[in-house]
Enzyme design. Sequence first.
Site, PDB file in Angstrom:
ATOM      1  N   HIS A 184       0.841  -1.208   0.000  1.00  0.00           N
ATOM      2  CA  HIS A 184       0.000   0.000   0.000  1.00  0.00           C
ATOM      3  C   HIS A 184       0.877   1.259   0.000  1.00  0.00           C
ATOM      4  CE1 HIS A 184      -4.140  -1.534   0.397  1.00  0.00           C
ATOM      5  NE2 HIS A 184      -3.605  -2.541   1.047  1.00  0.00           N
ATOM      6  N   ASP A 216      -0.653  -4.826   5.490  1.00  0.00           N
ATOM      7  CA  ASP A 216      -1.641  -5.719   4.871  1.00  0.00           C
ATOM      8  C   ASP A 216      -1.474  -5.769   3.360  1.00  0.00           C
ATOM      9  OD1 ASP A 216      -2.425  -2.969   4.977  1.00  0.00           O
ATOM     10  OD2 ASP A 216      -4.386  -3.534   4.196  1.00  0.00           O
ATOM     11  N   GLU A 217      -1.981  -6.841   2.797  1.00  0.00           N
ATOM     12  CA  GLU A 217      -2.139  -6.991   1.344  1.00  0.00           C
ATOM     13  C   GLU A 217      -0.872  -6.639   0.557  1.00  0.00           C
ATOM     14  OE1 GLU A 217      -6.838  -6.248   0.739  1.00  0.00           O
ATOM     15  OE2 GLU A 217      -5.724  -4.426   1.201  1.00  0.00           O
ATOM     16  N   THR A 218       0.239  -7.094   1.054  1.00  0.00           N
ATOM     17  CA  THR A 218       1.492  -6.891   0.326  1.00  0.00           C
ATOM     18  C   THR A 218       1.679  -8.098  -0.589  1.00  0.00           C
ATOM     19  OG1 THR A 218       2.383  -5.739   2.235  1.00  0.00           O
ATOM     20  CG2 THR A 218       3.972  -6.492   0.598  1.00  0.00           C
ATOM     21  N   GLU A 229      -1.401  -9.508   8.584  1.00  0.00           N
ATOM     22  CA  GLU A 229      -0.312 -10.051   7.773  1.00  0.00           C
ATOM     23  C   GLU A 229       1.066  -9.877   8.403  1.00  0.00           C
ATOM     24  OE1 GLU A 229      -2.933  -8.354   6.742  1.00  0.00           O
ATOM     25  OE2 GLU A 229      -3.382  -8.670   4.622  1.00  0.00           O
TER      26      GLU A 229
END
Length: 702
Positions: A268, A331-333, A383
Amino acid sequence: MDTFRSTSTLQRFTKLTFAVALACVVACGGAGASAEEIPLKLMPYPRSVERTQGYFVLGKEFHAAVSRSGDARLDGALNRMLVRLDRQCGGILRAQSLPVSGSSTISVEADNAGGAIQGLDEDESYQLHVTDGGIKISARTDVGAIRGLQTLLQLVTLQNGACALPLVTIDDAPRFRWRGFMLDVVRHFEPVSEIKRTLNGMEVAKLNVFHWHLSDDEGFRAESKKFPKLTGNASRGEFYTQEQMRDVVAYARERGIRVVPEFDMPGHSTSTVFAYPEYGSGEEITFVPNVWAAPHAELDPSNEKTYRYIDDFVGEMSEIFPDAYFHIGGDETTGEAWLKNPRIAAFMKQKGFATQNDLQAYFNQRLLPILTKHHKRMIGWDEILSPALPKSIAVQSWRGAESLSAGAKQGYEGILSAPYYLDAQKTSEEMYLADPIPADTMMTADEQKLILGGEVCMWSEQIHEETIDSRVWPRTMAMAERFWSPQSRRDVPDMYRRLRIASLELEDVGLLHIIGPKTLRRNLIDSTETEAIDAFAAAIEPVSFSDRSDTQHTDALTSLDRLVDAVVADPPLRQQMRREVNAMLLGHSEGDAQAFSAGVAAYQLRTRFQLWVEISPGLQALAKQSPRLSDSFTRAEQLGELGQAGLEALAYLDRGVKAGAEWQQAKLATITDAEKPSALVRFAFLPSLRQLVEAAGGGQSK
Ligand code: ACM
């Protein structure tokens, strides 16, 4: 448990210089209603409330004092309380300005100011006594007193032309230490005035952590003097200066609220990499995206320069944000660019990392000593959880209770957020009943101690300054009660009863959740005659975040000015119709405090159905006329059809005649049709109408 303090103790209080005196006022049991007659409207409900018969009435001679006057935070909290009390009761500020001539009506005693930097273990407990002799709040810290002052305001009732408080002894303390609200100011920016309004609401709700999501792919919102291109190139000019951020931190502290900033890394991070490509992983970022989609960029964990940047940046932000926790996102890497970049891929091989997760864990391991150097503890989304990291980190769970308890089982502290995403447009009831530690938890007592609390989250892809308040409030109050009050408090009708009252309190501290949607509706129809669209709006609510983004492909440039933006989540009508239909069909209504008869319920339902039938053609005409209402035509048409179904169902029930199967099938089909997506809004009352139609048909259809 604190015992009641005598009047002589009250008299030892230091008086504020501008203050007056005596006060007692009529202590009274004679103000009218008995203790049983007026249910308390406290929210979040305290741990222990003992009520005795009678009321203390605020009279003309009024004076409030704090024990440690000169303490700016306590004086400020008292003044805020007095301003609100004055608005409700009148004459309070005038009385307070007169010279002191006796003992205090309201005494607030805090043993000490509390931590210079408010921590997780700040003592927020307080006791509040309302007796014949006056009102007294005692707390260990300013923060406890601030909590008590909010409770005091919620005790005030209007009776016989005066303000009166029931005689009570309240012993209160929060269930969870971390009771947060997260606001994403990246996807849509919110000015400082809005942030302050939010903090006002948080004070009412006794929330104690403002989690400020300041960077993401779509922008960087915090000014860095060391890295000016972050906001210079990647904010579209919408960012907070350092002075503004300091101001927000101070404003929050005055209200007993910590500020935890979030700066996302390594994922992000598109805005960061756009501003400083040298810290990225080789992605070609030519613009800052205005929606969560390609291009994506991630910081390069293999590059020493990245860590020097982070060290400098965290050091600079630590001067502004004194809180012990620093949120790194995490998150969401995906790490896709890591694999594509031969240098990073070689680095992974050399370190023996099989997956991107291993590289992210390495990155976080490198981050930790940097945060420690700046006296910060790491917090991040699920995460970041990895056995490679020490137990000093905390995990915020957006993935759910299972993920949270998995962390606790491994010895990590955590907070729950998954059920409390406001943009999912769930009802207050659903979110209220979701508990960070449910009664049937499988967690051991030690694991439960690691659950610090929860955070309500407001992502901002689909909100802006005009709509944010109505998306956040009053629903957030319900979660605030979940985080503060005992686990056993789960009475949904009573929660809604108190929520509707709390909603007015929130308006009183400046929130625009009631007037905002109304203003938007006026604007939608370009008229002050909003009765029809108001009645329409009362019956519908926004669809979930994902339904909206799938349909509208919402991005930062989408105008958020359609009907969906002018309606509120979980409108009161849902509960109201549920209660009315139950009253009619079962002969009772939920929520005994507001019980009404079957006859009244039928009257209310009929009036509403009739109104829907009458306004439907006009709403359809409006939809044809106004470009911003054009998508609402079907819903406007359906409103009339649903109203007609309701009227016919009531007529059958009234006559005691069972409707035929054909009629029932046709009406149920109308309802099923109305359940389908349209105009980004859904009807909030369909289960109740279905119940009515089924009852008119003599029972559930096959
Ligand atoms: C998140 O919703 N990805 C934190």
